[in-house]
Motif scaffolding. Structure first.
Motif: not given
Ligand SMILES: [Fe+2]
Ligand SMILES: [Fe+2]
Lengths: 318, 250
Positions: A78, A81, A132
Motif C-alpha cells: 500500500e 501504491h 481491497d
Molecule cells: Fe491493497
C-alpha cells in the motif's frame, strides 16, 4: 491565447480522449482537467498511505509468522501504491510536500473506510476481502482512464490489490474453518465492515456531482450505484462460501433484475465520517501528521547531506 | 548435540525475530515513504530468515513442533536474543544506530556461517548475506547522512550511537552452545571477527563525522534470557493472539 484558440485546443483534446488516446503530462490540457486529476490522484494516494494505519496496527500482533510476513508485505504494498500515485500526481505540477500539506490540514480527503477501527485479527481478513475488493471494482475502471500516468499506475496497482483481496479472503476462510470462537470473530468483523464497505462507492447517484464531466474524461466509467451493485453481487456468493452472513435483513436475490436487492445505507453515518467525525478520523490524522513532523529533522539531514556531497564532487571536478 | 544445535540456532534466530518485530512497529510511521518501505523490507528479510531457522529447529525437535510454537510459545527467559535488538525505536536515530550496530555484526556472522559444516545453516547464510549486505548499506548510509547532515541530526545520531554502544559487546560473548558447536565446525567463533567489527564501526562513524564512543562498561544478559524491561512488552504484543487463543490455526 485567445478564447477561440483555447476552444480549438479543447476540441482537439476532447476528440483525443474520445478516440481512447492517452493524455500525457506534457500535452496541453484544460486547467480543469489538470485540477480534477490532481485532486483525484492525490486523494487516492492519501487513501493508500492512511490505509496503512489500520492494518499496520496488527503487524506486531499477527497470530503466526506466515501471517505476520504476509501482512507486513501487504501494508508495504500500500505504501508502494502511495508512492506511484504521488509520482503520477507530481507530473501534473504539484509537489509531494504540497499534497501532504493538503492532507494534514484536512483540505484533501482520503477514503473514509480507513476511519473505522481494526479491532480484531479477523479485521485483517475483512479489510483485504471487502476493502481491497471494493477498491478493485473502483480501480479496474480506471486502468483505461484518459490520463496516461494514472492509467498505468492503476494497471500495476490492480494486480496487487487482487492479490490482497485473495489474501484477506483466505484469512477469513481459515477462521471460518476453525473454532467457534474464530468463526464468531469472522462474523463480527463482517458485521462491522459490511456497511462501511458499501459506502466506499460514494453517495448515491442523485447526490454525486461531477459525474458527467468525469465520464467524459474516463475518470469514471460507471456510476456509484452501478459499482456498488456490482460489489454486492460479487461479494454475497463469497460470503456464502465462507459460511458467514451479510448483516442485512433486506438482502435478497431479485430474479427479474438478476441481481441482489439490498437494504438502505445509513447516509447520516456516511456524511458524519466524511466530515471528519468517524471513529478514527482524529487518530489517523494524528498518526500521519506525527510521523511527518517527527521525520522533519531526518528529511532535512538527508537534504543537507546530499548538498554537501554535491559540493564536494563539484570541488573535485574543479 | 541436538539440544546444543537448537540453542545455537536460537541464538541467531531470536535476534532476527525481535529486531524484525521492532521494525514492524514502524511500518506506516516512517519519516518518508521511501524510508518506510525500506525499513519494512529489512523487517521482512529478518522475519523470513527467522522462519527458515525456526522451521529447521522444528524439524530437529520433532514432536510436530512448528515454527510458530518456537516463535510464540516460549517464556521470556527462553528467548535468547541480545539486549541490543530489543531496545526501543525512540527516534529515527535510535532505529538507525541499533540497525547499524546489528548489521555490521550480522554481516560478518553470515559471512562466516556460510562455511558451516551444517548444510542447512550454510544455505540460510548464503541466502541471508545478500539481504544483510543491503541492510548494512542502508544503515551505514543513514549513519553518514545523519552524522554529516544538520547540526540537529548530528547531535541526535551521536546520542543514539552513544546510548546503544553499551549493547555491542554482548554480541561477542560466547555461550556454552557456541563453544561446543565451534568445535563441531558448525558454529562461528564470533571472537574471530570482533576486531573487524569495531574497525568497521569506527570507520563508518568517523566517515560520518561522529565520535566513536569510549565507554568501557557494557550491558549483557539477553543471551542468558535475562532481558531488559522492554522485552515483556514486546512479547505481550508478539504472543497476544497465540496466548489468548491457544492451539488454533490461523
Ligand atoms: Fe491493497
Ligand atoms: Fe492499495
Amino acid at each position: 491565447m485567445s478564447n477561440k484558440e483555447i476552444k480549438n485546443l479543447e476540441e482537439i483534446f476532447n476528440q483525443r480522449i474520445a478516440r481512447d488516446e492517452k493524455i500525457e503530462p506534457k500535452d496541453w490540457m484544460p486547467e480543469k482537467y489538470r485540477k480534477t486529476h490532481i485532486r483525484q490522484i492525490s486523494q487516492h494516494a492519501h487513501s493508500e498511505i492512511v490505509g496503512m494505519l489500520p492494518e499496520g496496527n496488527w503487524i506486531t500482533r499477527a497470530p503466526s509468522l506466515r501471517r505476520k510476513v504476509a501482512l507486513l508485505a501487504k501494508v508495504q504494498d500500500e505504501g508502494g501504491h502511495g508512492l506511484y500515485l504521488y509520482s503520477a500526481a507530481e507530473t501534473l505540477g504539484i509537489s509531494r510536500e504540497e499534497m501532504y500539506e493538503q492532507l494534514h490540514t484536512g483540505k484533501a480527503k482520503y477514503s473514509s473506510i480507513f476511519n473505522y477501527p481494526a479491532v480484531t485479527w479477523a479485521d485483517m481478513g475483512a479489510i483485504g476481502w471487502l476493502v481491497d475488493g471494493a477498491a478493485i471494482i473502483n480501480q479496474v475502471a480506471l486502468t483505461t482512464t484518459s490520463f496516461g500516468p494514472y492509467a498505468r499506475a492503476m494497471v500495476r496497482i490492480c494486480k496487487e490489490e487482487s492479490f490482497h483481496q485473495r489474501q484477506g479472503f483466505e484469512i477469513l476462510l481459515s477462521l471460518c474453518k476453525g473454532s467457534e470462537e474464530q468463526k464468531a470473530m469472522a462474523q463480527d468483523s463482517l458485521n462491522r465492515w459490511w456497511w462501511p464497505s458499501l459506502m466506499m462507492f460514494g453517495p448515491k447517484d442523485e447526490e454525486s456531482p461531477n459525474t458527467e464531466q468525469s465520464m467524459k474524461w474516463k475518470l469514471k466509467r460507471k456510476s456509484n450505484d452501478e459499482l456498488r451493485q456490482q460489489f454486492v453481487n460479487q461479494t454475497v456468493p463469497q460470503a456464502k462460501i465462507l459460511g458467514i452472513s451479510i448483516p442485512d435483513p433486506d438482502l435478497k436475490w431479485n430474479e427479474e433484475k438478476q441481481s441482489y436487492d439490498f437494504g438502505k445505507i445509513d447516509w447520516d453515518e456516511f456524511w458524519q465520517v466524511v466530515k471528519g467525525h468517524g471513529p478514527c478520523n482524529k487518530e489517523r490524522m494524528t498518526a500521519r501528521v506525527g510521523a511527518w513532523n517527527q521525520g522533519t529533522w531526518v528529511r532535512d539531514a538527508a537534504v543537507a547531506y546530499a548538498e554537501k556531497q554535491a559540493n564536494k564532487n563539484l570541488n573535485k571536478a574543479v | 548435540m541436538r539440544d546444543n544445535l537448537i540453542k545455537y540456532i536460537l541464538g541467531i534466530a531470536d535476534n532476527s525475530l525481535i529486531l524484525g518485530q521492532r521494525l514492524g512497529e514502524l511500518c506506516g510511521h516512517g519519516p518518508n515513504l521511501e524510508t518506510d518501505i525500506a525499513l519494512t523490507n529489512i523487517s521482512l528479510d529478518l522475519l523470513g530468515q527467522t522462519r527458515n531457522y525456526y522451521q529447521y529447529i522444528a524439524r530437529l525437535s520433532g514432536n510436530n513442533k512448528t515454527e510458530d510454537d518456537i516463535a510464540f510459545m516460549r517464556s521470556e527467559r527462553e528467548y535468547i536474543n541480545v539486549l541490543l535488538v530489543e531496545q526501543p525505536n525512540d527516534h529515527f536515530g535510535y532505529v538507525i544506530a541499533r540497525q547499524f550496530y546489528y548489521d555490521v555484526f550480522h554481516y560478518l556472522l553470515m559471512q562466516n556461517l556460510q562455511n558451516s559444516s551444517d548444510e542447512t545453516l550454510a544455505a540460510i547464510a548464503k541466502k541471508g548475506i545478500k539481504e544483510v549486505s543491503y541492510h548494512l548499506r542502508f544503515s551505514s548510509d543513514w549513519i553518514k547522512r545523519l552524522g554529516d547532515g544538520t547540526k540537529e541530526s548530528h547531535q541526535k545520531i551521536q546520542e543514539a550511537i552513544d546510548d546503544r554502544w553499551v549493547y555491542t559487546n554482548e554480541l561477542f560473548m560466547k555461550t556454552e552452545a557456541d563453544e561446543l558447536l565451534i568445535n563441531e565446525g558448525v558454529g562461528v567463533n564470533v571472537l574471530d571477527f570482533k576486531e573487524a567489527y569495531y574497525q568497521k564501526v569506527s570507520q563508518v562513524l568517523e566517515e560520518a563525522t561522529l565520535t566513536v564512543p569510549d565507554e568501557k562498561y557494557y550491558q549483557k544478559g539477553g543471551k542468558e534470557g535475562i532481558h531488559s524491561e522492554h522485552m515483556g512488552y514486546i512479547l505481550a504484543e508478539l504472543q497476544y493472539m497465540q496466548k489468548s487463543y491457544p492451539n488454533l490455526k490461523w
